[in-house]
Design an enzyme around this catalytic site. Structure first.
Site, PDB file in Angstrom:
ATOM      1  N   TYR A 142      48.228  53.716  38.680  1.00  0.00           N
ATOM      2  CA  TYR A 142      49.198  53.615  37.587  1.00  0.00           C
ATOM      3  C   TYR A 142      49.216  54.876  36.718  1.00  0.00           C
ATOM      4  CZ  TYR A 142      49.430  48.600  38.704  1.00  0.00           C
ATOM      5  OH  TYR A 142      49.581  47.388  39.331  1.00  0.00           O
ATOM      6  N   LYS A 191      39.253  48.559  48.938  1.00  0.00           N
ATOM      7  CA  LYS A 191      39.879  48.624  50.262  1.00  0.00           C
ATOM      8  C   LYS A 191      39.207  49.796  50.980  1.00  0.00           C
ATOM      9  CE  LYS A 191      43.076  47.203  53.166  1.00  0.00           C
ATOM     10  NZ  LYS A 191      42.963  45.916  53.869  1.00  0.00           N
ATOM     11  N   ASP A 223      42.352  42.261  50.364  1.00  0.00           N
ATOM     12  CA  ASP A 223      43.145  41.232  51.073  1.00  0.00           C
ATOM     13  C   ASP A 223      42.313  39.964  51.248  1.00  0.00           C
ATOM     14  OD1 ASP A 223      41.642  43.002  52.601  1.00  0.00           O
ATOM     15  OD2 ASP A 223      42.905  42.852  54.374  1.00  0.00           O
ATOM     16  N   ASP A 247      45.260  43.992  38.479  1.00  0.00           N
ATOM     17  CA  ASP A 247      46.537  43.511  37.951  1.00  0.00           C
ATOM     18  C   ASP A 247      46.958  42.271  38.749  1.00  0.00           C
ATOM     19  OD1 ASP A 247      48.976  43.328  36.745  1.00  0.00           O
ATOM     20  OD2 ASP A 247      49.803  45.187  37.546  1.00  0.00           O
ATOM     21  N   ASP A 251      46.109  37.855  37.777  1.00  0.00           N
ATOM     22  CA  ASP A 251      47.201  36.874  37.677  1.00  0.00           C
ATOM     23  C   ASP A 251      46.973  35.723  38.656  1.00  0.00           C
ATOM     24  OD1 ASP A 251      48.578  38.111  35.681  1.00  0.00           O
ATOM     25  OD2 ASP A 251      50.489  38.177  36.747  1.00  0.00           O
TER      26      ASP A 251
END
Ligand code: NAD
Length: 356
Positions: A142, A191, A223, A247, A251
């Site tokens: 980001y 990852k 994942d 992020d 959620d």
């Protein structure tokens, strides 16, 4: 002890929920012999209306001089058509940057009396669920280099995931420190089978882990983590991860609790400074109607006592009071179910204070 707290009620239900939270903190102060000094400052839509800016300099200055910040919520339809850099939400990004808030802590706690709100089967969640997601907040893709260029197939765009050893080390420490106060288990999500930045991430987390021999560390690919949160969420205690993965996973984890009005968060800087806010927005549809659930904000104040002020007993007192009120069957509209007693913002705030 004496603590200075900057309060940012903001927009919509912000003033309703911050008001109740201040009353709860006042009661804690009275009971445990602390003094909380509150200074109210402007941010968001209300700041645009009064000063023309979503985040006035005075707000930044007062927040920086405080021991912690308590935020309600910002934004609403009145300011939706303003250009990007003049919108109320700009205040949130501005505060993160100005206050150096690099660590975002989001507990996904399913309270036993509300377990029917969880979308998972009862045999998966058992009686309750308690996961803490620690998300890196000021680095990664980001904030990395980005742009447009001409590539093999014509115009293309790119964003870059970059992490330094320092950035990973400090967020990992926040995760291990939090785990020490909980069930002493850290899952670092990356990852590393594909990304070089994740391989550095993993190596640094392993180094930091050496300082916390009591904490069990495991690594998980993102994942798999997304799948495991649904398949077996009880295996997690603290999840530490990068900005983008956090992020998404925070959620997902909060959805497991099924109730947006219940979830607090903390954003921490180096040292003990932090900004505390509910994860929900300003809920303009119910603003000023005594309908908002103040519990997410009240639990954010409990996080403030724990992480910024080191007042663990006081933090737990608030959390226990909330649980008791829920056990007695009191509910605001957002968490109402059959057979329960419907109450408003002020009433549930008072019930929590009575339990303290
Ligand atoms: P929202 O979280 O404000 O509301 C979603 C739904 O949940 C609404 O029906 C609302 O009534 C309900 N709700 C939320 N919090 C509640 C509470 N404490 N008690 C009872 N019900 C509650 O999300 P939205 O509708 O997408 O956004 C509204 C505004 O809030 C927008 O302007 C958005 O940009 C802003 N927003 C601000 C923040 C923040 O300040 N951190 C975060 C998200 C959204």
């Amino acid at each position: 002890m004496n603590f200075n707290i900057a309060t940012i009620p903001g927009d919509g239900i912000g003033p309703d929920i911050v008001e109740q939270t201040i009353l709860v903190l006042d009661k804690i102060g009275e009971k445990y012999g602390h003094r909380f000094n509150f200074t109210e400052v402007l941010a968001g839509g209300v700041a645009i209306d009064k000063t023309g800016e979503p985040l006035p300099q005075e707000t930044i200055d007062i927040c920086k001089k405080s021991d912690a910040v308590l935020l309600g919520a910002v934004g609403g339809p009145k300011w939706d058509n303003l250009p990007g850099d003049k919108r109320p939400e700009k205040a949130l990004l501005g505060l993160r940057g100005e206050l150096g808030l690099f660590a975002n802590l989001r507990p996904a706690l399913l309270h036993k009396p509300l377990k029917d709100a969880c979308p998972l089967k009862a045999e998966i969640i058992g009686d309750s669920l308690d996961i803490l997601v620690v998300r890196e907040l000021t680095g990664g893709i980001y904030f990395g280099e980005r742009g447009r260029r001409t590539g093999k197939y014509g115009e293309e765009a790119y964003d870059t995931e970059t992490y330094s050893v320092k950035e990973v080390e400090r967020i990992a420490r926040v995760g291990f420190e939090a785990a020490m106060k909980r069930n002493k288990k850290v899952t670092s999500v990356d990852k590393a089978n594909i990304l070089e930045s994740s391989r550095l991430w993993r190596a640094v987390v392993e180094e930091v882990a050496k300082d916390y021999p009591q904490v069990e560390l495991n690594h998980m690919y993102v994942d798999n983590a997304a799948m495991q949160l649904i398949r077996n969420p009880k295996q997690f205690d603290v999840i530490v991860t990068s900005n983008m993965f956090g992020d998404i996973l925070s959620d997902e984890a909060s959805m497991l609790t099924g109730s947006i009005g219940m979830l607090p968060s903390a954003s921490l800087a180096e040292g003990s400074f932090g900004l505390y806010e509910p994860i929900h927005g300003s809920a303009p549809d119910i603003a000023g109607q005594n309908k908002a659930n103040p519990i997410a904000t009240i639990l954010s104040a409990a996080m403030m006592l724990r992480y910024s002020f080191g007042l663990e007993e006081e933090a737990q007192a608030i959390e226990n009071a909330v649980t008791k009120v829920l056990e007695q069957g009191y509910r605001t509209g957002d968490i109402m179910s059959e057979g329960m007693k419907l109450v408003g913002t002020k009433e549930i705030g008072q019930l929590i204070i009575n339990e303290l």
